[in-house]
Scaffold this active site. Structure first.
Site, short mmCIF file in Angstrom:
data_model
loop_
_atom_site.label_atom_id
_atom_site.label_comp_id
_atom_site.label_asym_id
_atom_site.label_seq_id
_atom_site.Cartn_x
_atom_site.Cartn_y
_atom_site.Cartn_z
N GLU A 52 0.87 -1.27 0.09
CA GLU A 52 0.02 0.07 0.01
C GLU A 52 0.83 1.30 -0.14
O GLU A 52 0.49 2.28 -0.91
CB GLU A 52 -0.92 0.15 1.24
CG GLU A 52 -2.06 -0.99 0.92
CD GLU A 52 -3.26 -0.53 -0.03
OE1 GLU A 52 -3.48 0.61 -0.24
OE2 GLU A 52 -3.61 -1.44 -1.00
N CYS A 75 -17.95 -1.89 -17.61
CA CYS A 75 -18.02 -1.45 -16.34
C CYS A 75 -19.33 -2.37 -15.70
O CYS A 75 -20.14 -2.22 -16.12
CB CYS A 75 -18.39 0.02 -15.91
SG CYS A 75 -18.47 0.35 -14.38
FE1 SF4 Z 1 -18.12 2.63 -14.64
FE2 SF4 Z 1 -19.30 5.18 -14.52
FE3 SF4 Z 1 -16.35 4.63 -14.17
FE4 SF4 Z 1 -17.61 4.55 -16.43
S1 SF4 Z 1 -17.52 6.42 -15.44
S2 SF4 Z 1 -16.13 3.30 -15.70
S3 SF4 Z 1 -19.53 3.58 -16.10
S4 SF4 Z 1 -18.11 4.00 -12.87
#
Ligand code: SF4
Length: 347
Positions: A34, A199
């Protein structure tokens, strides 16, 4: 919809990183990783981490080492206060906690160089305790996901981010969740070109739905970084180079460095130190950027006709270039020594 934490935990199990050398290791090793990872990328850290634990496999061995040995292992990683604090903290753990990494969060926080997020990461990853982390990557993920405006370095924005980090914390699987947040920040919700299509929380990400992914988190308000210029004297005699020990605090504290002249003029430095030059070569200038200023370095190679008396004095050493490369030196000095080695100016 499944909670933010649950989606992250499932994603981490399937797509997260599982082969980092400190994963599943002791609190000491997680702490070390870390600290090394602060301001530094994983790929840079791994070889340093492996070398470090080979020499200092546990906190007691680290506490027994000299600061010189610790800094030599840190050499090139930058932000040397991290290495010095790590060493001081190891000595405290050896002295006050019987060589066992403390389990209590308050005790972890009391160690030098450990802030709230680092202490929480150690507790969550090593002991599966329920604490929220908020490092630079996590600030970015949460600022985007929750659509939080403001620069995260600003107190009010940071407080808001801590609040959100606490609210999103799951009841279980905290270690996997913590790793998931770190992995998301490093591999999906990256600073440039985040991979929103991959994501796990894209469905309800505020930044994505409002078209503000590029704008969040807000950047640090612009401030001109001061610039300084200094000469670095590469004093050479035969095959050896002279290095000076920097004062314990401040930039490159405790490291070995080429004598640095800011305002002082070179001739008076040489006269004062009884140094007679047989050859002088100006090497290519370069710039080293710190977080708070830029240093323009003008290196000068000075071959000495004889070794000065000062060479015997405390705070100076003469080392063979190869040996000097293994000492606790900052990266610009390393860069210069490598150039010298390569160009066979020192052979
Ligand atoms: Fe995920 Fe939002 Fe980051 Fe895009 S901006 S990678 S959708 S958290």
């Amino acid at each position: 919809m499944n909670s933010f934490a649950n989606r992250l935990i499932c994603w981490q199990k399937a797509y997260g990183r599982h082969d980092l050398p400190w994963q599943g290791e002791s609190a000491y090793r997680i702490w070390l990783s870390e600290i090394m990872l602060q301001q530094t990328q994983v790929t840079t850290v791994i070889p340093y981490y492996l070398r470090f634990i080979k020499s200092f496999p546990d906190v007691v061995t680290l506490a027994a080492a000299t600061e010189e040995q610790v800094l030599a292992h840190w050499s090139g990683l930058g932000y040397y206060a991290r290495g010095r604090n790590l060493h001081k903290a190891a000595q405290l753990i050896a002295g006050k906690h019987g060589g066992e990494f403390p389990t209590d969060l308050e005790q972890i926080l009391a160690l030098p160089g450990i802030g709230r997020s680092t202490a929480a990461a150690i507790a969550a990853l090593a002991r599966h305790e329920r604490y929220a982390i908020l490092d630079g990557n996590v600030k970015r993920v949460l600022a985007r996901y929750c659509g939080i405006d403001g620069w995260p370095g600003e107190r009010r924005t940071e407080a808001k981010l801590w609040e959100v980090a606490e609210d999103l914390l799951p009841e279980r699987d905290v270690a996997v969740y913590t790793q998931a947040l770190m992995d998301m920040g490093a591999t999906v919700c990256t600073r440039l070109r985040p991979r929103c299509a991959n994501c796990p929380v894209q469905a309800d990400c505020v930044a994505l739905s409002t078209g503000r992914v590029e704008q969040l988190p807000a950047p640090r308000p612009r401030k001109l970084i001061p610039e300084r210029t200094a000469s670095f004297l590469l004093l050479k005699h035969g095959h050896e180079i002279m290095l000076e020990k920097r004062p314990p605090s401040g930039i490159w504290g405790g490291l070995w460095c080429a004598p640095q002249l800011d305002e002082t003029d070179e001739t008076s430095y040489l006269l004062r130190n009884d140094m007679e030059i047989s050859r002088r070569v100006e090497l290519e200038a370069f710039t080293h950027t710190f977080t708070h200023f830029k240093l323009h370095i003008r290196p000068v190679l000075l071959e000495l006709a004889h070794k000065p008396i000062r060479a015997q004095q405390q705070g100076c050493i003469w080392l063979d270039v190869d040996e000097a490369l293994g000492a606790a030196i900052p990266s610009p000095v390393r860069q210069l020594l490598l150039t010298l080695q390569a160009s066979s100016r020192v052979s």
